[in-house]
Design an enzyme around this catalytic site. Structure first.
Site, PDB file in Angstrom:
ATOM      1  N   GLY A  76       0.716  -1.392  -0.091  1.00 21.63           N
ATOM      2  CA  GLY A  76      -0.044   0.144   0.223  1.00 21.63           C
ATOM      3  C   GLY A  76       0.781   1.309  -0.054  1.00 21.63           C
ATOM      4  N   SER A  77       2.002   1.397  -0.655  1.00 19.44           N
ATOM      5  CA  SER A  77       2.873   2.556  -0.626  1.00 19.44           C
ATOM      6  C   SER A  77       2.278   3.805  -1.534  1.00 19.44           C
ATOM      7  CB  SER A  77       4.202   2.264  -0.838  1.00 19.44           C
ATOM      8  OG  SER A  77       4.415   2.104  -2.441  1.00 19.44           O
ATOM      9  N   ASN A  78       1.447   3.183  -2.485  1.00 19.68           N
ATOM     10  CA  ASN A  78       1.031   4.295  -3.466  1.00 19.68           C
ATOM     11  C   ASN A  78      -0.321   4.621  -2.555  1.00 19.68           C
ATOM     12  OD1 ASN A  78       1.691   4.322  -6.492  1.00 19.68           O
ATOM     13  ND2 ASN A  78       2.042   2.423  -5.986  1.00 19.68           N
ATOM     14  N   LEU A 154      -4.422  -6.963  -6.907  1.00 18.22           N
ATOM     15  CA  LEU A 154      -4.492  -8.211  -7.587  1.00 18.22           C
ATOM     16  C   LEU A 154      -5.484  -9.166  -8.382  1.00 18.22           C
ATOM     17  CD1 LEU A 154      -1.333  -9.564  -5.841  1.00 18.22           C
ATOM     18  CD2 LEU A 154      -1.270  -8.190  -7.740  1.00 18.22           C
ATOM     19  N   LYS A 155      -6.540  -8.694  -8.141  1.00 15.14           N
ATOM     20  CA  LYS A 155      -7.741  -9.292  -8.369  1.00 15.14           C
ATOM     21  C   LYS A 155      -8.467  -8.454  -9.836  1.00 15.14           C
ATOM     22  CE  LYS A 155      -7.723 -12.877  -5.542  1.00 15.14           C
ATOM     23  NZ  LYS A 155      -7.386 -13.934  -5.947  1.00 15.14           N
ATOM     24  N   ASN A 171      -5.888   2.686 -12.541  1.00 15.62           N
ATOM     25  CA  ASN A 171      -4.903   1.798 -12.206  1.00 15.62           C
ATOM     26  C   ASN A 171      -3.350   2.423 -12.316  1.00 15.62           C
ATOM     27  OD1 ASN A 171      -3.838  -0.729 -11.182  1.00 15.62           O
ATOM     28  ND2 ASN A 171      -3.629  -1.323 -13.512  1.00 15.62           N
ATOM     29  N   HIS A 173       0.396   0.898 -13.200  1.00 17.16           N
ATOM     30  CA  HIS A 173       1.240  -0.179 -13.606  1.00 17.16           C
ATOM     31  C   HIS A 173       2.801   0.246 -13.493  1.00 17.16           C
ATOM     32  CE1 HIS A 173       1.799  -4.178 -15.630  1.00 17.16           C
ATOM     33  NE2 HIS A 173       2.568  -3.444 -16.383  1.00 17.16           N
ATOM     34  N   ASP A 214      -4.757  -4.214 -17.597  1.00 16.47           N
ATOM     35  CA  ASP A 214      -3.848  -3.317 -18.149  1.00 16.47           C
ATOM     36  C   ASP A 214      -3.967  -2.714 -19.857  1.00 16.47           C
ATOM     37  OD1 ASP A 214      -2.357  -3.771 -15.707  1.00 16.47           O
ATOM     38  OD2 ASP A 214      -1.149  -5.096 -16.594  1.00 16.47           O
ATOM     39  N   GLU A 243       6.062   6.172  -9.339  1.00 19.93           N
ATOM     40  CA  GLU A 243       4.749   6.005  -9.191  1.00 19.93           C
ATOM     41  C   GLU A 243       3.915   6.834  -8.286  1.00 19.93           C
ATOM     42  OE1 GLU A 243       3.619   1.983  -8.408  1.00 19.93           O
ATOM     43  OE2 GLU A 243       5.190   1.119  -9.387  1.00 19.93           O
TER      44      GLU A 243
END
Ligand code: GRF
Length: 279
Positions: A76-78, A154-155, A171, A173, A214, A243
């Site tokens: 969860g750094s973002n 990730l889902k 999102n 990436h 993506d 990011e």
């Protein structure tokens, strides 16, 4: 009653006098009871009304803070970078809910510390109390969520959710899409593939989410060099730093309605409302 149908290209004039055209949804006036019955019977989703247009209808002078849902599965750094930016008003919005398939992950610990509610989705061995896709959609709509931000989730998102929030899900990436993306390109696998390919540059991409991995429209990118003796971990760390900056800039633009859709479907970030300059 006002209901929002599926996307239909239509520009509208903003409070600032420019063309908002942020998410092009067609407004239809319908008889309330008939429409609810028809939508329920057909299973057709009524999509979330765009925030910019809701603000206009309510006659609010200026922007309202956007309500954000962050989806995550790991560190969860973002998420932390985005949350910090909301607290500092660098992002004009608030994280009102976190959604995770791993409610025990570090990102969720941070959410708990900051009293941000967590929804578990989908149900799995880590999330025994996981809710269903329709409960998730209902819950986000009832919380008035404007935008969904995927930050290491990730889902795959359920189709109904993507349909209810068109042009409202982002999102991030850890590579320069459309290269090194798609199914199987996650975590260190992305950086290993970049190094193996011999590419001299990598970076981060923020894109809108559609029903594939993506593949939605690219909104913003940042580039980093791939150095001769980089390990995947070295490269990951260099990309991750970018990011946090990139995602914050993109979400800030989203919350200030500074995203404009070019006619060919490419989203652009305008530097500010009154300048026709794009980042
Ligand atoms: C990031 O590299 C992001 O690009 C990818 O998943 C990772 C999440 O990292 N989608 P963190 O949990 O935000 O630290």
């Amino acid at each position: 009653m006002l209901a929002w149908s599926m996307p239909h290209h239509r520009g509208i004039t903003s409070r600032a006098g420019g063309c908002v055209n942020l998410r092009n949804w067609q407004l239809r006036c319908l008889d309330p009871s008939q429409e609810e019955e028809r939508a329920e019977a057909s299973g057709e989703g009524i999509v979330q009304q765009p925030r910019s247009e809701r603000v206009q209808q309510q006659g609010v002078d200026g922007f309202q803070r956007a309500k954000l849902a962050v989806f995550l599965s790991g560190g969860g750094s973002n998420f932390r970078a985005l949350h910090a930016a909301t607290l500092q008003n660098a992002i004009y919005g608030d994280v009102v809910v976190v959604v995770s398939d791993r409610p025990g992950c570090k990102g969720c610990e941070y959410a708990q510390e900051h009293k941000i509610p967590i929804l578990s989705y989908p149900k799995n061995k880590y999330a025994q109390d996981g809710i269903s896709a329709s409960q998730l959609v209902d819950s986000l709509r009832h919380s008035g969520v404007d935008y969904i931000l995927l930050a290491g989730y990730l889902k795959m998102l359920p189709t109904e959710l993507v349909q209810v929030f068109p042009r409202a899900i982002l999102n991030i990436h850890p590579a320069l899409l459309p290269s090194f993306g798609g199914k199987g390109f996650y975590g260190m696998k992305v950086h290993e593939a970049v190094i193996r390919s011999g590419a001299r540059y990598s970076g981060a991409t923020v894109h809108f989410v559609d029903e594939e991995y993506d593949s939605g429209p690219i909104l913003a990118q940042r580039v980093v060099p791939v150095l001769a003796y980089d390990s995947p971990l070295d490269l990951a760390a260099r990309v991750l730093k970018q990011e946090h900056i990139l995602y914050t800039e993109a979400v800030a633009a989203l919350c200030e309605d500074r995203i404009f859709w070019r006619e060919d479907g490419v989203p652009l970030i305008r530097k500010s409302w009154d300048e026709a300059e794009y980042l």
